[in-house]
Design a protein around this motif. Structure first.
Motif, PDB file in Angstrom:
ATOM      1  N   VAL A   1      47.205  41.430  43.583  1.00 19.18           N
ATOM      2  CA  VAL A   1      47.098  41.802  42.172  1.00 19.18           C
ATOM      3  C   VAL A   1      48.414  41.542  41.445  1.00 19.18           C
ATOM      4  O   VAL A   1      48.430  41.002  40.331  1.00 19.18           O
ATOM      5  CB  VAL A   1      46.691  43.288  42.029  1.00 19.18           C
ATOM      6  CG1 VAL A   1      46.812  43.743  40.570  1.00 19.18           C
ATOM      7  CG2 VAL A   1      45.265  43.506  42.518  1.00 19.18           C
ATOM      8  N   TYR A   2      49.521  41.905  42.077  1.00 17.06           N
ATOM      9  CA  TYR A   2      50.846  41.710  41.471  1.00 17.06           C
ATOM     10  C   TYR A   2      51.143  40.231  41.241  1.00 17.06           C
ATOM     11  O   TYR A   2      51.603  39.835  40.156  1.00 17.06           O
ATOM     12  CB  TYR A   2      51.909  42.332  42.360  1.00 17.06           C
ATOM     13  CG  TYR A   2      53.327  42.108  41.886  1.00 17.06           C
ATOM     14  CD1 TYR A   2      53.783  42.663  40.693  1.00 17.06           C
ATOM     15  CD2 TYR A   2      54.208  41.335  42.633  1.00 17.06           C
ATOM     16  CE1 TYR A   2      55.076  42.459  40.253  1.00 17.06           C
ATOM     17  CE2 TYR A   2      55.515  41.126  42.204  1.00 17.06           C
ATOM     18  CZ  TYR A   2      55.939  41.684  41.010  1.00 17.06           C
ATOM     19  OH  TYR A   2      57.229  41.472  40.586  1.00 17.06           O
TER      20      TYR A   2
ATOM     21  N   PHE B   1      48.986  37.689  40.990  1.00 16.15           N
ATOM     22  CA  PHE B   1      48.091  37.163  39.946  1.00 16.15           C
ATOM     23  C   PHE B   1      48.537  37.633  38.560  1.00 16.15           C
ATOM     24  O   PHE B   1      48.462  36.887  37.583  1.00 16.15           O
ATOM     25  CB  PHE B   1      46.648  37.581  40.210  1.00 16.15           C
ATOM     26  CG  PHE B   1      45.886  36.626  41.075  1.00 16.15           C
ATOM     27  CD1 PHE B   1      45.409  35.437  40.572  1.00 16.15           C
ATOM     28  CD2 PHE B   1      45.657  36.907  42.407  1.00 16.15           C
ATOM     29  CE1 PHE B   1      44.717  34.539  41.365  1.00 16.15           C
ATOM     30  CE2 PHE B   1      44.971  36.026  43.233  1.00 16.15           C
ATOM     31  CZ  PHE B   1      44.498  34.826  42.707  1.00 16.15           C
ATOM     32  N   SER B   2      48.996  38.888  38.485  1.00 20.84           N
ATOM     33  CA  SER B   2      49.464  39.430  37.214  1.00 20.84           C
ATOM     34  C   SER B   2      50.679  38.665  36.701  1.00 20.84           C
ATOM     35  O   SER B   2      50.736  38.274  35.531  1.00 20.84           O
ATOM     36  CB  SER B   2      49.813  40.911  37.381  1.00 20.84           C
ATOM     37  OG  SER B   2      50.384  41.428  36.204  1.00 20.84           O
TER      38      SER B   2
ATOM     39  N   ASN C   1      50.443  36.195  33.357  1.00 22.21           N
ATOM     40  CA  ASN C   1      51.284  36.473  32.185  1.00 22.21           C
ATOM     41  C   ASN C   1      52.333  35.383  31.969  1.00 22.21           C
ATOM     42  O   ASN C   1      52.655  35.050  30.825  1.00 22.21           O
ATOM     43  CB  ASN C   1      51.958  37.840  32.343  1.00 22.21           C
ATOM     44  CG  ASN C   1      51.006  38.993  32.075  1.00 22.21           C
ATOM     45  OD1 ASN C   1      50.532  39.175  30.954  1.00 22.21           O
ATOM     46  ND2 ASN C   1      50.710  39.770  33.098  1.00 22.21           N
TER      47      ASN C   1
ATOM     48  N   THR D   1      55.124  45.852  35.311  1.00 25.94           N
ATOM     49  CA  THR D   1      54.576  45.961  36.667  1.00 25.94           C
ATOM     50  C   THR D   1      55.663  45.786  37.727  1.00 25.94           C
ATOM     51  O   THR D   1      55.592  46.376  38.809  1.00 25.94           O
ATOM     52  CB  THR D   1      53.439  44.926  36.869  1.00 25.94           C
ATOM     53  OG1 THR D   1      52.788  45.173  38.105  1.00 25.94           O
ATOM     54  CG2 THR D   1      53.955  43.510  36.866  1.00 25.94           C
TER      55      THR D   1
ATOM     56  N   LEU E   1      47.313  43.030  35.053  1.00 28.57           N
ATOM     57  CA  LEU E   1      46.517  41.915  35.563  1.00 28.57           C
ATOM     58  C   LEU E   1      45.373  41.585  34.616  1.00 28.57           C
ATOM     59  O   LEU E   1      45.081  40.407  34.358  1.00 28.57           O
ATOM     60  CB  LEU E   1      45.956  42.260  36.945  1.00 28.57           C
ATOM     61  CG  LEU E   1      44.901  41.286  37.504  1.00 28.57           C
ATOM     62  CD1 LEU E   1      45.546  39.945  37.842  1.00 28.57           C
ATOM     63  CD2 LEU E   1      44.212  41.872  38.731  1.00 28.57           C
TER      64      LEU E   1
END
Length: 318
Positions: free
Chosen positions: A34-35, A37-38, A42, A74, A284
Motif C-alpha cells: 500500500v505504501y 503504491f501510494s 502520488n 504517509t 493511496l
C-alpha cells in the motif's frame, strides 16, 4: 504528580497492531504494498502536473500540492509501522516521538486547509466562471498553496511545545503504531490538563473550521448546479467535483471521529483501526480517485505515455 525519585523514561515501546507474529508479517506485506503504491501514485500525479502544460492550472497545482503532501503524510508514520511489524519490539526515543507527533499533525492540518482551499477553487470556477481567472490568478493560487503549508505547520506548535515540558516516568508501552496525542498523555506523570485541552482545541478548530468552509463551498456549488438548465451541463459540472467530495468524505469522516471528541472517551483499539484509514488507506486512495475520475489527468497520462513510446522508437531507429 510528584516525579522526584522516579526513573525518567528515555524511550517508548510501540505495541503495534497485533501481537501475533504471523499476522504481523502479513500486515507488513500489506502495508508495504500500500505504501509503495501510494508513493508511486502520488509521484505520478506530481510529474504529470509538472510536465503537462494543460494541467498547470490552479486546480491541478493544488492537486500536485496534495499529492506531495500525501507522500510525506504517509512517510511520517508508515516506515515506523513497517519496522514495528518486523521487529518484536518497536522503540522510539521521547524526542523522536515528539518530532513525529509534530510532523504528523502538521501534515494533517495542512491537508485540512488544502482541501478547504481546493473546495474554494471549485466554488470560484463554477459559481463565478467569468471572474475566475481574476479571483484565482497564478499568483493568488501560489499564495493559497503556500498559506496552507504555513498554516498547517503553525497549528500544532503550541501543543507540541507543551508536550516537550511533560515528564515521563513509566510505563513505556504505547498501545499504538505511531506517535498520536492521546497515548503520550496517558504515559506522562505530569499534569497534562493544559496540554490536552490546548491540543483538543487546536485540532477541533482546524478540523471543524476547514470542514465547514469546505461544505459551505460545495453547498454553493450544488445550488449552482441545480440551477443549470441543461442536464448535460449539470452532469459535466458535478463530475469535476465528485472526486473532491469523495476525498473530503473519506478524510474528514475518519479524522473527525478520531480527534473531535473529548480526550477522556478515547478507545485505543478503535483508534488504531481508524488511524489506519487516514494514515495508510487515504493517501493511496486519493491518486486513484483523482486520476480514474478525471478526464484531463487521464488524457495527460496517455499523452505522456505516447511521447515516451515515440522517443523510444526514435532511439531504436537511430
Amino acid at each position: 504528580m510528584d516525579v522526584t525519585n522516579q526513573t525518567t523514561v528515555t524511550e517508548f515501546i510501540f505495541l503495534g497492531l497485533s501481537g501475533a507474529p504471523k499476522l504481523q508479517l502479513t500486515l507488513f506485506v500489506i502495508f508495504l504494498i500500500v505504501y509503495l503504491f501510494s508513493v508511486m501514485g502520488n509521484t505520478l500525479i506530481i510529474l504529470l502536473v509538472l510536465m503537462e502544460p494543460t494541467l498547470q492550472t490552479p486546480m491541478y497545482i493544488f492537486l500536485g500540492n496534495l499529492s506531495f503532501l500525501e507522500i510525506w503524510y504517509t512517510t511520517v508514520t508508515v516506515p515506523k509501522l513497517l519496522a514495528t511489524c518486523l521487529s518484536k519490539v518497536g522503540t522510539i526515543s521521547v524526542s523522536g516521538y515528539i518530532i513525529q507527533y509534530y510532523f504528523f499533525f502538521s501534515m494533517g492540518a495542512t491537508e485540512c486547509i488544502l482541501l478547504a482551499v481546493m473546495a474554494y477553487d471549485r466554488y470560484l470556477a463554477i459559481c463565478h466562471p467569468l471572474r475566475y481567472s481574476l479571483l484565482m490568478s497564478p499568483q493568488i493560487c501560489l499564495q493559497f498553496a503556500a498559506g496552507s503549508w504555513v498554516g498547517g505547520f503553525i497549528a500544532p506548535l503550541l501543543p507540541t511545545t507543551l508536550i516537550c515540558y511533560l515528564n515521563f516516568c513509566g510505563p513505556q508501552k504505547i498501545n499504538h503504531f505511531f506517535c498520536d496525542s492521546d497515548p503520550i498523555y496517558k504515559l506522562s506523570c505530569s499534569d497534562t490538563f493544559l496540554a490536552e485541552a490546548l491540543g483538543y482545541t487546536c485540532s477541533s478548530v482546524v478540523i471543524l473550521s476547514s470542514f465547514l468552509f469546505t461544505m459551505s463551498s460545495y453547498g454553493h456549488i450544488v445550488f449552482t448546479i441545480i440551477r443549470l438548465s441543461s442536464r448535460k451541463a449539470q452532469k459535466k459540472t458535478f463530475s469535476t467535483c465528485a472526486s473532491h467530495l469523495t476525498v473530503v468524505t473519506i478524510y474528514y469522516g475518519t479524522i473527525i471521529f478520531a480527534y473531535v471528541r473529548p480526550p477522556a472517551k478515547y478507545n485505543f483499539t478503535i483508534g488504531k483501526v481508524v488511524s489506519v484509514f487516514y494514515c495508510v488507506v487515504t493517501p493511496l486512495v486519493n491518486p486513484f480517485i483523482y486520476t480514474l475520475r478525471n478526464k484531463d489527468v487521464m488524457d495527460a497520462f496517455r499523452k505522456t505515455l505516447s511521447r515516451k513510446r515515440l522517443l523510444a522508437r526514435n532511439m531504436l531507429n537511430v
